[in-house]
Design a protein around this motif. Sequence first.
Motif, PDB file in Angstrom:
ATOM      1  N   ALA A  23       0.833  -1.212   0.000  1.00 58.40           N
ATOM      2  CA  ALA A  23       0.000   0.000   0.000  1.00 58.40           C
ATOM      3  C   ALA A  23       0.860   1.251   0.000  1.00 58.40           C
ATOM      4  CB  ALA A  23      -0.934  -0.017   1.207  1.00 58.40           C
ATOM      5  N   VAL A  24       1.940   1.263   0.798  1.00 57.68           N
ATOM      6  CA  VAL A  24       2.822   2.436   0.867  1.00 57.68           C
ATOM      7  C   VAL A  24       3.525   2.666  -0.467  1.00 57.68           C
ATOM      8  CG1 VAL A  24       4.905   3.353   1.927  1.00 57.68           C
ATOM      9  CG2 VAL A  24       3.136   2.314   3.355  1.00 57.68           C
ATOM     10  N   VAL A  25       4.080   1.599  -1.061  1.00 56.04           N
ATOM     11  CA  VAL A  25       4.800   1.738  -2.333  1.00 56.04           C
ATOM     12  C   VAL A  25       3.869   2.212  -3.438  1.00 56.04           C
ATOM     13  CG1 VAL A  25       6.056   0.464  -4.108  1.00 56.04           C
ATOM     14  CG2 VAL A  25       6.545   0.041  -1.692  1.00 56.04           C
ATOM     15  N   VAL A  26       2.684   1.584  -3.529  1.00 62.34           N
ATOM     16  CA  VAL A  26       1.730   1.983  -4.572  1.00 62.34           C
ATOM     17  C   VAL A  26       1.251   3.415  -4.348  1.00 62.34           C
ATOM     18  CG1 VAL A  26      -0.550   1.503  -5.541  1.00 62.34           C
ATOM     19  CG2 VAL A  26       1.004  -0.383  -5.020  1.00 62.34           C
ATOM     20  N   GLY A  27       1.002   3.788  -3.072  1.00 58.44           N
ATOM     21  CA  GLY A  27       0.561   5.154  -2.793  1.00 58.44           C
ATOM     22  C   GLY A  27       1.591   6.197  -3.188  1.00 58.44           C
ATOM     23  N   VAL A  28       2.852   5.957  -2.800  1.00 58.44           N
ATOM     24  CA  VAL A  28       3.912   6.913  -3.165  1.00 58.44           C
ATOM     25  C   VAL A  28       4.058   6.994  -4.678  1.00 58.44           C
ATOM     26  CG1 VAL A  28       6.392   7.360  -3.019  1.00 58.44           C
ATOM     27  CG2 VAL A  28       5.134   6.621  -0.981  1.00 58.44           C
ATOM     28  N   PHE A  29       3.992   5.834  -5.352  1.00 55.13           N
ATOM     29  CA  PHE A  29       4.122   5.816  -6.813  1.00 55.13           C
ATOM     30  C   PHE A  29       2.985   6.592  -7.484  1.00 55.13           C
ATOM     31  CE2 PHE A  29       2.958   3.794 -10.849  1.00 55.13           C
ATOM     32  CZ  PHE A  29       4.119   3.999 -11.564  1.00 55.13           C
ATOM     33  N   GLY A  34       0.935  11.236 -10.341  1.00 57.53           N
ATOM     34  CA  GLY A  34      -0.073  12.274 -10.496  1.00 57.53           C
ATOM     35  C   GLY A  34       0.536  13.660 -10.536  1.00 57.53           C
ATOM     36  N   VAL A  35       1.525  13.897  -9.670  1.00 56.86           N
ATOM     37  CA  VAL A  35       2.191  15.208  -9.672  1.00 56.86           C
ATOM     38  C   VAL A  35       2.933  15.427 -10.992  1.00 56.86           C
ATOM     39  CG1 VAL A  35       3.991  16.552  -8.564  1.00 56.86           C
ATOM     40  CG2 VAL A  35       2.337  15.309  -7.166  1.00 56.86           C
ATOM     41  N   LYS A  36       3.545  14.384 -11.510  1.00 53.43           N
ATOM     42  CA  LYS A  36       4.266  14.503 -12.782  1.00 53.43           C
ATOM     43  C   LYS A  36       3.310  14.847 -13.918  1.00 53.43           C
ATOM     44  CE  LYS A  36       7.546  11.987 -15.676  1.00 53.43           C
ATOM     45  NZ  LYS A  36       8.298  10.702 -15.842  1.00 53.43           N
ATOM     46  N   MET A  49       7.901  29.111  -7.110  1.00 49.90           N
ATOM     47  CA  MET A  49       7.551  28.791  -5.733  1.00 49.90           C
ATOM     48  C   MET A  49       6.613  27.582  -5.675  1.00 49.90           C
ATOM     49  SD  MET A  49       8.014  29.427  -2.601  1.00 49.90           S
ATOM     50  CE  MET A  49       8.855  31.021  -2.731  1.00 49.90           C
ATOM     51  N   THR A  50       5.670  27.520  -6.617  1.00 47.62           N
ATOM     52  CA  THR A  50       4.756  26.376  -6.655  1.00 47.62           C
ATOM     53  C   THR A  50       5.504  25.081  -6.953  1.00 47.62           C
ATOM     54  OG1 THR A  50       2.985  27.847  -7.426  1.00 47.62           O
ATOM     55  CG2 THR A  50       2.660  25.474  -7.702  1.00 47.62           C
ATOM     56  N   ASN A  51       6.432  25.141  -7.904  1.00 48.23           N
ATOM     57  CA  ASN A  51       7.238  23.960  -8.211  1.00 48.23           C
ATOM     58  C   ASN A  51       8.056  23.522  -7.007  1.00 48.23           C
ATOM     59  OD1 ASN A  51       6.499  23.454 -10.924  1.00 48.23           O
ATOM     60  ND2 ASN A  51       7.794  25.132 -11.617  1.00 48.23           N
ATOM     61  N   LEU A  52       8.579  24.493  -6.256  1.00 52.49           N
ATOM     62  CA  LEU A  52       9.369  24.157  -5.072  1.00 52.49           C
ATOM     63  C   LEU A  52       8.490  23.497  -4.007  1.00 52.49           C
ATOM     64  CD1 LEU A  52      12.052  24.291  -3.574  1.00 52.49           C
ATOM     65  CD2 LEU A  52      11.444  26.599  -2.799  1.00 52.49           C
ATOM     66  N   LEU A  53       7.279  24.021  -3.807  1.00 53.82           N
ATOM     67  CA  LEU A  53       6.371  23.424  -2.832  1.00 53.82           C
ATOM     68  C   LEU A  53       5.955  22.010  -3.237  1.00 53.82           C
ATOM     69  CD1 LEU A  53       4.071  26.511  -2.027  1.00 53.82           C
ATOM     70  CD2 LEU A  53       5.878  25.524  -0.590  1.00 53.82           C
ATOM     71  N   VAL A  54       5.724  21.821  -4.529  1.00 57.31           N
ATOM     72  CA  VAL A  54       5.356  20.488  -5.012  1.00 57.31           C
ATOM     73  C   VAL A  54       6.499  19.502  -4.785  1.00 57.31           C
ATOM     74  CG1 VAL A  54       4.782  19.136  -7.071  1.00 57.31           C
ATOM     75  CG2 VAL A  54       3.658  21.330  -6.671  1.00 57.31           C
ATOM     76  N   SER A  55       7.742  19.943  -5.081  1.00 57.58           N
ATOM     77  CA  SER A  55       8.899  19.070  -4.860  1.00 57.58           C
ATOM     78  C   SER A  55       9.058  18.742  -3.382  1.00 57.58           C
ATOM     79  CB  SER A  55      10.166  19.745  -5.398  1.00 57.58           C
ATOM     80  OG  SER A  55      10.056  20.000  -6.789  1.00 57.58           O
ATOM     81  N   THR A  56       8.821  19.745  -2.522  1.00 57.69           N
ATOM     82  CA  THR A  56       8.897  19.505  -1.074  1.00 57.69           C
ATOM     83  C   THR A  56       7.834  18.508  -0.624  1.00 57.69           C
ATOM     84  OG1 THR A  56       9.724  21.762  -0.785  1.00 57.69           O
ATOM     85  CG2 THR A  56       8.913  20.635   1.179  1.00 57.69           C
ATOM     86  N   LEU A  57       6.632  18.622  -1.199  1.00 53.77           N
ATOM     87  CA  LEU A  57       5.553  17.699  -0.872  1.00 53.77           C
ATOM     88  C   LEU A  57       5.910  16.261  -1.265  1.00 53.77           C
ATOM     89  CD1 LEU A  57       2.658  17.123   0.070  1.00 53.77           C
ATOM     90  CD2 LEU A  57       1.874  17.709  -2.243  1.00 53.77           C
ATOM     91  N   ILE A  58       6.479  16.096  -2.466  1.00 58.58           N
ATOM     92  CA  ILE A  58       6.874  14.758  -2.910  1.00 58.58           C
ATOM     93  C   ILE A  58       7.959  14.179  -2.006  1.00 58.58           C
ATOM     94  CG2 ILE A  58       7.953  13.473  -4.792  1.00 58.58           C
ATOM     95  CD1 ILE A  58       6.601  15.356  -6.734  1.00 58.58           C
ATOM     96  N   ALA A  59       8.933  15.016  -1.631  1.00 64.47           N
ATOM     97  CA  ALA A  59      10.001  14.552  -0.746  1.00 64.47           C
ATOM     98  C   ALA A  59       9.430  14.149   0.612  1.00 64.47           C
ATOM     99  CB  ALA A  59      11.057  15.639  -0.594  1.00 64.47           C
ATOM    100  N   GLY A  60       8.463  14.938   1.128  1.00 59.86           N
ATOM    101  CA  GLY A  60       7.851  14.616   2.414  1.00 59.86           C
ATOM    102  C   GLY A  60       7.070  13.319   2.368  1.00 59.86           C
TER     103      GLY A  60
END
Length: 386
Positions: A23-29, A34-36, A49-60
């Motif tokens: 579930a974790v792997v599929v969710g992260v994928f 979706g973000v891509k 700034m939006t791109n930076l926030l999106v990248s931070t969200l993906i990293a989190g």
Amino acid sequence: MLVALQSVGDVTITIDRILITIAVVVGVFLIKRGVKRLRRSKEGDLSSMTNLLVSTLIAGVTASGVFVLIATWGLSPALQQASEGLDLGAQVANIILSIIVLGGAYALTDFLGQIIKEVAKEQDAIGQHEREMLHRSVQVGIYTVSGLIVLGLFTDNLGGLFVGAGFLGIVVGMAARQTLGAVLAGFVLMFSRPFEVGDWVVIGENEGTVTDITIVNTRIQSFDGEYVMIPNDVVSGTPIVNRTRRGRLRTEVEVGIDYDVDPDRAAQVAKDAAETVDRVLDRPEPQVIHKRFDDSAIVLGVRFWITNPTSRRRVKTQTAVISAIRSAFETNGIKIPFPQRELMARNEAGGFRLTEQTSNAEADRETEPDEKRQGPIETSPHGGEQ
């Protein structure tokens, strides 16, 4: 009974852990995918700034998934034990010093790259290809020294490390000998300078304009708009024709004249017509030669020179010269013949031929009345025709 229940409980826990992991792997994928897609659909519309926030969200999200997996499989004690064995407290200074060394190397290579760029602008002998190769060589040297310094901070046995690196280098060299050959050929091209970016060249069967020269390959754009990448080892081992190096190029058009026309007069008319074209150089002046006897014409070769040669300029000049020669020939009554064939008969021994007497006899035979050709009419005793 207790052992059986414990085994069933362990199996249940293992299945739960596997399901949570999936579930974790599929969710992260799915989140990253979706973000891509969102970025691709909104390309150019999202701010920095939006791109930076999106990248931070993906990293989190990715980090959270990693922590969930560590907790699910109970890996926290193992990670803690591994960190204690590394003695990170004693290595903090070396890590910080390594970051400083690598950052300084990056800043130094950027600084030297700017200096090389400024010096290359003032020196005609240093082209874009030489500047790029020199910058890359400086980068390789600085990063190599920096890497050795960083390795020296974390180990005292550099000799054994170099021995292992030597064996690794042999293996890599055997596996990538073609790539290494292309790299060495790139350095050879840097010093020999058979062409530069923007030159019109012919390399083997490829013809076009050089767009880029890297340490591994050379890229040219053909006149059909195709980009061709040629390894440098192939370039260095292939005859190269550079049509831009001298700054001028001789080209030629052919024209046929009738056999009844004086070839010297036609050659002079063609030369005068070529001299009227603006793109044709006056020095060296155009030249017209008698090339060959063709089936229907004497072929003249009109040779002329153009400056700053490119394929487009050559084609335009040839078109203008052909138009000028055609108009001049029409004005001076010089015929450009069409392909033609002349048929002639000859006598052959052992054969036969038609003579005038035989032809007349055949003609008389065709004009005789039907009665003559049929012969006399015979009668029967009863008075009827037979």
